[in-house]
Design a protein around this motif. Structure first.
Motif, PDB file in Angstrom:
ATOM      1  N   ALA A  78     -46.424  54.473 -20.588  1.00 18.75           N
ATOM      2  CA  ALA A  78     -47.008  54.222 -19.277  1.00 18.75           C
ATOM      3  C   ALA A  78     -47.553  55.519 -18.686  1.00 18.75           C
ATOM      4  CB  ALA A  78     -45.946  53.621 -18.363  1.00 18.75           C
ATOM      5  N   SER A  79     -48.497  55.359 -17.790  1.00 20.09           N
ATOM      6  CA  SER A  79     -49.098  56.493 -17.105  1.00 20.09           C
ATOM      7  C   SER A  79     -48.023  57.282 -16.349  1.00 20.09           C
ATOM      8  CB  SER A  79     -50.140  55.946 -16.134  1.00 20.09           C
ATOM      9  OG  SER A  79     -50.872  56.986 -15.614  1.00 20.09           O
ATOM     10  N   GLY A  80     -48.071  58.599 -16.464  1.00 23.62           N
ATOM     11  CA  GLY A  80     -47.148  59.442 -15.709  1.00 23.62           C
ATOM     12  C   GLY A  80     -45.813  59.697 -16.397  1.00 23.62           C
ATOM     13  N   THR A  81     -45.639  59.165 -17.617  1.00 23.04           N
ATOM     14  CA  THR A  81     -44.354  59.357 -18.309  1.00 23.04           C
ATOM     15  C   THR A  81     -44.298  60.683 -19.065  1.00 23.04           C
ATOM     16  OG1 THR A  81     -45.224  57.994 -20.089  1.00 23.04           O
ATOM     17  CG2 THR A  81     -43.695  56.922 -18.576  1.00 23.04           C
ATOM     18  N   GLY A  82     -45.440  61.366 -19.190  1.00 19.81           N
ATOM     19  CA  GLY A  82     -45.395  62.698 -19.783  1.00 19.81           C
ATOM     20  C   GLY A  82     -46.112  62.865 -21.106  1.00 19.81           C
ATOM     21  N   LYS A  83     -47.066  61.958 -21.398  1.00 25.10           N
ATOM     22  CA  LYS A  83     -47.795  62.055 -22.672  1.00 25.10           C
ATOM     23  C   LYS A  83     -48.579  63.362 -22.759  1.00 25.10           C
ATOM     24  CE  LYS A  83     -50.084  58.240 -22.080  1.00 25.10           C
ATOM     25  NZ  LYS A  83     -49.479  57.789 -20.817  1.00 25.10           N
ATOM     26  N   SER A  84     -49.352  63.648 -21.704  1.00 28.08           N
ATOM     27  CA  SER A  84     -50.160  64.876 -21.740  1.00 28.08           C
ATOM     28  C   SER A  84     -49.256  66.103 -21.760  1.00 28.08           C
ATOM     29  CB  SER A  84     -51.097  64.940 -20.533  1.00 28.08           C
ATOM     30  OG  SER A  84     -51.979  63.852 -20.572  1.00 28.08           O
ATOM     31  N   THR A  85     -48.168  66.036 -21.027  1.00 23.52           N
ATOM     32  CA  THR A  85     -47.221  67.160 -21.008  1.00 23.52           C
ATOM     33  C   THR A  85     -46.697  67.420 -22.427  1.00 23.52           C
ATOM     34  OG1 THR A  85     -46.600  66.573 -18.760  1.00 23.52           O
ATOM     35  CG2 THR A  85     -45.072  67.992 -19.966  1.00 23.52           C
ATOM     36  N   LEU A  86     -46.332  66.346 -23.122  1.00 24.45           N
ATOM     37  CA  LEU A  86     -45.824  66.474 -24.497  1.00 24.45           C
ATOM     38  C   LEU A  86     -46.908  67.054 -25.422  1.00 24.45           C
ATOM     39  CD1 LEU A  86     -43.139  65.506 -26.077  1.00 24.45           C
ATOM     40  CD2 LEU A  86     -44.657  63.799 -27.054  1.00 24.45           C
TER      41      LEU A  86
END
Ligand SMILES: Nc1ncnc2c1ncn2[C@@H]1O[C@H](COP(=O)(O)OP(=O)(O)OP(=O)(O)O)[C@@H](O)[C@H]1O
Length: 238
Positions: free
Chosen positions: A55-63
């Motif tokens: 889901a959006s905001g769960t940290g995909k880009s951060t990971l």
């Protein structure tokens, strides 16, 4: 260069292409902390294609930023092959990022004043390859992405799907160990997204690069080797 080889890795076992171990990352939001990643672990083998669906905001880009050495985690280690990148200096991480990691984003980020071939040559020339060699490889990669007749076009003269295929060719130009994609088909219609994915996966299969592909597209995720998600700051199988 001080390549910090991890003494904990068992002799005789091949290292993963990418391994994230115990990654934590928090952000300050006003007077509270957002704990986005809470001890996330992930291992991707050479040649493996992994979908990251969350889901959006769960940290995909951060990971992806942490895996791509664009950011350091608060805690935990990032291994690329046998190298523990957490122990390297910023300059050493930049060299690895340039040579061993390929990125593709939702927007192509191609250089507008250069042709498709020149865009694919660029990372190779920054690495120090002679112009002729870089041009030959760029031609080959564009042909592979079914863009053999588009090499002399500038990005503005290409369709969205073509631009993304050039971005993929550029990302693999230096034969990286790992390819990280953040919603690369997010701006494309389903048919174009499917076509770009097909060309990408043929290239990935042929080159043996390990791939972590963040997408909201479940149909594409189903065509990869496995899918993972982020829940409670941890990587889970989907
Ligand atoms: N530099 C930052 N400073 C503060 N908060 C941040 C920072 N980077 C990310 N965040 C927050 O961390 C959370 C995760 O962000 P991230 O961009 O990793 O999510 P995402 O899963 O990629 O989302 P999306 O699918 O919408 O792109 C969000 O709540 C975001 O606001």
């Amino acid at each position: 260069m001080n390549m910090a080889v991890d003494p904990r890795q068992t002799p005789g076992t091949a290292p993963a292409a990418l391994e994230l171990s115990g990654i934590t990352r928090s952000f300050d939001e006003g007077d509270r902390q957002l704990h986005i990643l809470r001890g996330a672990n992930l291992r991707i083998e050479p040649g493996e294609m992994v979908a990251l669906v969350a889901a959006s905001g769960t940290g995909k880009s951060t990971l992806l930023h942490i895996a791509g050495l664009l950011e350091r985690p608060d805690e935990g280690d990032v291994f690329l092959g046998p190298v523990n990148c957490s122990e390297l200096s910023d300059a050493e991480r930049t060299t690895i990022r340039r040579n061993d990691i390929g990125f593709v984003y939702q927007f192509h980020h191609l250089l507008p004043e250069f042709t498709a071939v020149e865009n694919v040559m660029m990372p190779q020339m920054i690495r120090g390859l002679p112009r002729k060699e870089a041009a030959n490889r760029a031609d080959e990669l564009l042909k592979y992405m079914r863009l053999g007749d588009r090499g002399s076009h500038r990005p503005s003269e290409l369709s969205g799907g073509e631009q993304q295929r050039v971005a993929v060719a550029r990302a693999v130009a230096n034969a990286p160990r790992i390819l990280l994609l953040d919603e690369p088909t997010g701006n494309l219609d389903p048919k174009t997204a499917s076509y770009v994915f097909e060309a990408l996966s043929a290239l990935v299969r042929a080159s043996g690069v390990a791939t972590l592909f963040a997408t909201h597209n479940l149909e594409l995720a189903g065509r990869m080797d496995r899918a993972i998600t982020l829940a409670d700051g941890q990587v889970k199988d989907l």
